[in-house]
Design a protein around this motif. Structure first.
Motif, PDB file in Angstrom:
ATOM      1  N   GLU A  96      -6.533  -8.563   2.884  1.00 44.06           N
ATOM      2  CA  GLU A  96      -5.924  -7.506   2.092  1.00 44.06           C
ATOM      3  C   GLU A  96      -5.600  -6.295   2.966  1.00 44.06           C
ATOM      4  OE1 GLU A  96      -6.720  -5.447  -2.228  1.00 44.06           O
ATOM      5  OE2 GLU A  96      -8.462  -5.687  -0.909  1.00 44.06           O
ATOM      6  N   LEU A  97      -4.428  -5.717   2.739  1.00 40.81           N
ATOM      7  CA  LEU A  97      -4.023  -4.479   3.384  1.00 40.81           C
ATOM      8  C   LEU A  97      -4.009  -3.378   2.333  1.00 40.81           C
ATOM      9  CD1 LEU A  97      -2.795  -2.620   5.525  1.00 40.81           C
ATOM     10  CD2 LEU A  97      -0.572  -3.690   5.090  1.00 40.81           C
ATOM     11  N   VAL A  98      -4.836  -2.373   2.534  1.00 40.53           N
ATOM     12  CA  VAL A  98      -4.961  -1.257   1.597  1.00 40.53           C
ATOM     13  C   VAL A  98      -4.531   0.019   2.298  1.00 40.53           C
ATOM     14  CG1 VAL A  98      -6.551   0.103   0.178  1.00 40.53           C
ATOM     15  CG2 VAL A  98      -6.811  -2.388   0.310  1.00 40.53           C
ATOM     16  N   ALA A  99      -3.644   0.774   1.664  1.00 39.31           N
ATOM     17  CA  ALA A  99      -3.222   2.080   2.171  1.00 39.31           C
ATOM     18  C   ALA A  99      -4.038   3.157   1.474  1.00 39.31           C
ATOM     19  CB  ALA A  99      -1.741   2.298   1.915  1.00 39.31           C
ATOM     20  N   LEU A 100      -4.579   4.071   2.264  1.00 31.87           N
ATOM     21  CA  LEU A 100      -5.364   5.196   1.757  1.00 31.87           C
ATOM     22  C   LEU A 100      -4.549   6.459   1.988  1.00 31.87           C
ATOM     23  CD1 LEU A 100      -8.144   6.201   0.657  1.00 31.87           C
ATOM     24  CD2 LEU A 100      -8.859   6.408   3.043  1.00 31.87           C
ATOM     25  N   VAL A 101      -4.173   7.109   0.903  1.00 27.23           N
ATOM     26  CA  VAL A 101      -3.265   8.258   1.011  1.00 27.23           C
ATOM     27  C   VAL A 101      -3.912   9.488   0.389  1.00 27.23           C
ATOM     28  CG1 VAL A 101      -1.317   6.655   0.896  1.00 27.23           C
ATOM     29  CG2 VAL A 101      -2.048   7.847  -1.175  1.00 27.23           C
ATOM     30  N   GLY A 102      -3.425  10.634   0.810  1.00 26.50           N
ATOM     31  CA  GLY A 102      -3.959  11.880   0.285  1.00 26.50           C
ATOM     32  C   GLY A 102      -3.686  13.011   1.243  1.00 26.50           C
ATOM     33  N   PRO A 103      -3.812  14.253   0.802  1.00 28.14           N
ATOM     34  CA  PRO A 103      -3.524  15.400   1.657  1.00 28.14           C
ATOM     35  C   PRO A 103      -4.526  15.533   2.784  1.00 28.14           C
ATOM     36  CG  PRO A 103      -4.512  16.117  -0.414  1.00 28.14           C
ATOM     37  CD  PRO A 103      -4.247  14.652  -0.559  1.00 28.14           C
TER      38      PRO A 103
END
Length: 222
Positions: free
Chosen positions: A35-42
């Motif tokens: 699985e490839l998970v993107a973690l996003v946020g400021p």
């Protein structure tokens, strides 16, 4: 090692003068093998702190980490490159080594550099770095150094791959090459977590997690 890891109730606090900063405020996170998970946020939301904790650079004040196929008490800072590889924002290339030797470093530490020479050369070629193989990091651009750091992380086909803003210093073509390689690692069975501001990277991920104020929610930011 089979990829996959789970964090439960992860808490990390820092002292800033008289203030307590809650960098991670009870994070629950699972990334499965393949699985490839993107973690996003400021910036300042806790993404880099979470990756530092997952790779063992930091220790949680509370919570539990578990990696598939490993004993429950195995600490992440004891894992080798084939088990867990990290692309940090600071890149961490060794100044005294050529780009090729930096990519080969995980194999040298295992005594398998000769066997991995061909793969290292292929990764450099895939990332447009083959003509720079003998140059030192100081003789390469920041984007070229970043691609070398990604190649180093991929060399031994790690079970877990963590990457902090791996396309930050890339033009679109180079970023797409890196993302192709990261997607391929996941399809080969790695559990991949990428902290990123790159919306094209979000689109390549199997899932997107949003982080704000040390907490994670499912889905892209609203």
């Amino acid at each position: 090692m089979t990829g996959g890891f789970t964090g439960t109730g992860l808490v990390k606090r820092y002292r800033r003068d008289a203030e307590t900063v809650h960098a991670l405020a009870g994070v629950d996170l699972t990334v499965a093998a393949g699985e490839l998970v993107a973690l996003v946020g400021p910036s300042g939301s806790g993404k880099s702190t979470l990756l530092a904790l997952l790779c063992g650079w930091e220790t949680a004040d509370a919570g539990r980490l578990a990696y598939s196929g490993l004993p429950a008490d195995r600490r992440p800072d004891t894992l080798g490159w084939p088990e867990l590889a990290l692309v940090p924002q600071a890149l961490g290339l060794v100044a005294e080594l050529s780009l090729l030797d930096n990519v080969l470093l995980p194999a040298r530490l295992r005594g398998t550099a000769a066997a991995e020479q061909g793969r290292a050369a292929a990764l450099l070629a895939d990332f447009g770095l083959d003509h720079l193989a003998d140059r030192y990091p100081s003789q390469a651009s920041l984007g070229e150094q970043q691609r070398a750091a990604v190649a180093r992380a991929l060399l031994l086909r790690p079970g877990v791959l963590l990457a902090d803003e791996p396309t930050a210093h890339q033009d679109r073509d180079s970023a797409d090459r890196l993302l192709d390689a990261v997607v391929a690692a996941a399809r080969d069975g790695a559990a991949v977590l990428v902290a990123t501001h790159d919306e094209i990277a979000w689109a390549r991920a199997d899932r997107v997690l949003s982080m704000r104020d040390g907490r994670i929610t499912e889905g892209p930011p609203r």
